[in-house]
Design an enzyme around this catalytic site. Structure first.
Site, short mmCIF file in Angstrom:
data_model
loop_
_atom_site.label_atom_id
_atom_site.label_comp_id
_atom_site.label_asym_id
_atom_site.label_seq_id
_atom_site.Cartn_x
_atom_site.Cartn_y
_atom_site.Cartn_z
N ARG A 1 21.23 15.49 20.45
CA ARG A 1 20.94 16.34 21.60
C ARG A 1 20.50 17.73 21.13
O ARG A 1 20.99 18.23 20.10
CB ARG A 1 22.25 16.47 22.41
CG ARG A 1 22.16 17.31 23.67
CD ARG A 1 21.43 16.60 24.75
NE ARG A 1 21.70 17.15 26.07
CZ ARG A 1 20.91 16.90 27.11
NH1 ARG A 1 19.84 16.13 26.99
NH2 ARG A 1 21.20 17.38 28.29
N THR B 1 12.53 11.07 31.15
CA THR B 1 13.30 10.85 29.94
C THR B 1 12.80 9.47 29.58
O THR B 1 12.00 8.89 30.32
CB THR B 1 14.81 10.89 30.30
OG1 THR B 1 15.16 12.23 30.59
CG2 THR B 1 15.71 10.36 29.23
N THR C 1 14.65 12.37 25.26
CA THR C 1 14.11 13.15 26.37
C THR C 1 13.55 14.50 25.95
O THR C 1 13.95 15.06 24.92
CB THR C 1 15.22 13.38 27.42
OG1 THR C 1 14.65 13.95 28.59
CG2 THR C 1 16.31 14.31 26.91
N LEU C 2 12.62 14.97 26.80
CA LEU C 2 12.20 16.38 26.78
C LEU C 2 12.81 17.09 27.98
O LEU C 2 12.51 18.22 28.26
CB LEU C 2 10.68 16.47 26.86
CG LEU C 2 9.87 16.02 25.63
CD1 LEU C 2 8.41 15.82 25.99
CD2 LEU C 2 10.00 17.06 24.52
N ASN C 3 13.60 16.38 28.74
CA ASN C 3 14.18 16.75 30.03
C ASN C 3 13.17 16.50 31.14
O ASN C 3 12.99 15.37 31.56
CB ASN C 3 14.71 18.18 30.05
CG ASN C 3 15.61 18.40 31.27
OD1 ASN C 3 16.13 17.44 31.82
ND2 ASN C 3 15.78 19.63 31.70
N SER D 1 23.02 13.35 31.29
CA SER D 1 23.41 12.15 32.05
C SER D 1 22.97 10.88 31.33
O SER D 1 23.13 9.77 31.85
CB SER D 1 22.74 12.15 33.42
OG SER D 1 23.17 13.26 34.17
N GLY E 1 15.78 9.21 34.23
CA GLY E 1 16.04 9.47 35.65
C GLY E 1 16.99 10.62 35.92
O GLY E 1 17.52 10.71 37.03
N GLY E 2 17.24 11.48 34.93
CA GLY E 2 18.10 12.65 35.18
C GLY E 2 19.45 12.20 35.71
O GLY E 2 20.07 11.27 35.18
#
Ligand code: GLY
EC number: 2.3.2.2
Length: 564
Positions: A100, A373, A391-393, A445, A465-466
């Site tokens: 992360r 993501t 992810t890049l967010n 998440s 999907g956040g």
């Protein structure tokens, strides 16, 4: 599922067996005997499978697939972001890697607030101030060091070739690039490769990214964190007014962490722990659901939706308060997953009326637009399994793209609570536990998950999907286990989501019929349905009874399962 008296158990098992037999012919995804890779792009799945066919293992394939997604799926695949990997080796050993992003050393608790203490709109989501220190290269090198069997050259060469040869634009990608061009223009000083009017069928070549990858192959992990690439990154970020320094990059480390594990019926679930909320939230929801006979209630029946919604509401309320980076905050993991605690949380649930979210806690927020993501699942011919979410967010992260390096930087800083009690881009309220501090990891998440049944590998699953990641993974597992769907059916099935606040069920447009919606609304469950809203792009692998593998690739994206 509640416990069943023995005399009913036999009938129940017979019924289940019949259903098992029936489903072998129906709506299966891709079936393969030995190995499977399912990812957001065919090019990345193919490179992963090629590595396995060369004799590499799932960890080798992970390195290649991760980097191939950075080339072929730049909306989320990345060198400028981070992720989580959960694994189960063929011998049953399990573990997880946290790569992360982290907050820069110069980050401060109030860095996204104005003089009046209000959140400055967009500062944590768009442009240079939103970037966390990237972890992806540290992650893939760490995996390779611990588990890799093929030389790095064999893993990176096909990715570099793909970057040079280029990637064909799909219809979905054409629309996505067009949609985000306004933001690319806002953030970048120079024009970038994605400013062009790309059409489906065109080929985008990534020469700069190929060069960056070539340097990483030649000089290793430290090229990104201490070498020429690190200097280019820092110069670029600082020229745009950012705070990331060479010291930030030099001190970044990926971390092996103990995964979260819990049981649901005869399933043993292995998922990502903090700084992701995924495993704990999934464990809380499934443990709250276990006493309820969802299988009897039926797939997406009124009672099933109510029960799932109420468990989700309670888990997300806990998420907001308790979860953050475990290196900075003490998280009461065993209490949060304790059966007695969780059954107490469900005690005030009634089928007669929805629980008011405000009665569980407080807040007044809006959920915002979807995010990007990406997840991929791999099972190799030796029986090793990896589930990876990276992810890049947001889509294309901060939207800041280095022409020299050929990649986007993340906007992961928005996953911190900029101001405890105020929602982030997913509408998630954060607590003190997730406040910003130098070198702290922001709460995620992401829920890469592996499931065992009878001590054997059963499923590998995950999704982007956040905040909806956890509930999409949940429904996919329930679809297979409770509602007897194939992997592909489980992935395709319409999804819904509740996250405590805002107090509504977010539903895909085709999730519920009108009568069901009316019944839910009458019971106090407002439904929020937006045109073409999708919840997650789930990529999963199911081990079938004859040990063959079924890959389920989500039709909502360009996702592709390839096996042999
Ligand atoms: N940025 C999405 C997540 O980590 O959950």
């Amino acid at each position: 599922m509640r416990s069943i008296p023995i005399f009913l158990l036999f009938c129940f098992l017979c019924f289940k067996c019949k259903k098992e037999l029936r489903k072998t012919n129906d709506n299966r995804g891709v079936i393969a005997k030995n190995a499977m890779v399912v990812s957001a792009r065919a090019e990345a799945s193919q490179i992963g499978i090629d590595i396995l066919q060369l004799g590499g293992n799932a960890f080798d394939a992970m390195v290649a697939t991760e980097l191939a997604l950075a080339v072929s799926y730049p909306v989320a695949g990345n060198l400028g972001g981070g992720g989580f990997m959960v694994y189960r080796s063929a011998n049953g050993n399990i573990g997880s890697l946290d790569y992360r992003e982290k907050a820069p050393l110069a980050a401060t608790r109030d860095m996204y607030l104005d003089d009046s203490g209000d959140v400055i709109p967009g500062k944590s989501t768009l442009g240079v101030a939103s970037i966390g220190v990237p972890g992806t290269i540290a992650g893939v090198f760490e995996v390779h060091k611990k588990f890799g069997t093929l030389p790095l050259e064999s893993l990176l060469k096909p990715v570099i070739e793909l970057a040079k040869k280029g990637v064909v634009v799909t219809n979905k990608q054409e629309k996505r690039i067009q949609h985000y061009q306004q933001f690319f223009k806002k953030v970048n000083k120079d024009s970038i490769i994605f400013d062009a009017q790309w059409k489906a069928g065109d080929t985008i070549k990534h020469a700069a990214l190929a060069k960056t990858l070539e340097r990483i192959l030649k000089y290793g992990r430290n090229e990104f964190y201490k070498g020429e690439t690190s200097k280019v990154i820092v110069k670029f970020i600082q020229e745009h007014g950012g705070i990331i320094t060479e010291e930030d990059l030099a001190s970044y480390k990926a971390k092996w962490r103990k995964p979260i594990t819990f049981n649901y019926d005869d399933l043993h679930i292995i998922s990502m722990g903090p700084p992701s909320s995924g495993g704990i939230c999934l464990g809380q929801i499934m443990t709250m659901l276990e006493p309820f006979p969802l299988n009897d209630y039926g797939y997406n029946s009124l009672k099933t939706i109510q029960t799932i919604t109420e468990a989700e509401r309670r888990a997300y309320a806990d998420r907001s308060f308790y979860l953050g980076d475990p290196d900075f905050v003490k998280i009461p993991v065993s209490i949060l997953l304790n059966r007695a605690y969780l059954s107490g949380r469900m005690r005030n649930f009634s089928f007669e009326k929805a629980t008011a979210s405000e009665s569980l806690s407080h807040g007044n927020i809006q959920i915002n637009e979807s995010t990007e993501t990406t997840h991929y699942s791999i099972v190799d011919q030796f029986g090793n399994a990896v589930a990876v979410t990276t992810t890049l967010n947001g889509a294309y992260g901060s939207k800041l793209y280095s022409n020299e390096l050929g990649f986007f930087f993340n906007n992961e800083m928005d996953d911190f609570s900029s101001k405890p009690g105020t929602p982030n881009m997913f509408g998630l309220i954060g607590g003190e536990a997730n406040s910003i501090a130098p070198e702290k990891r922001m709460l995620s998440s992401m829920t890469p998950t592996i499931i065992e049944k009878n001590n054997k590998l059963f499923m590998v699953v995950g999704t982007p999907g956040g905040s909806t990641i956890i509930t999409s993974v949940l429904q996919t597992i329930l679809n297979v286990h409770e509602f007897n769907m194939t992997m592909q059916q489980a992935v395709n099935a319409p999804r819904f989501h509740h996250q405590w606040l805002p107090n509504h069920i977010l539903a895909e447009p085709n999730a519920f019929d009108d009568l069901l919606k009316t019944k839910l609304e009458n019971l106090g469950y407002p439904i929020e349905e937006r045109e073409s809203k999708i919840l997650g792009k789930v990529d999963g692998i199911l081990v079938l009874e004859d040990d063959a593998l079924e890959g389920g690739a989500d039709y909502r994206g360009d996702d592709t399962a390839i096996g042999f």
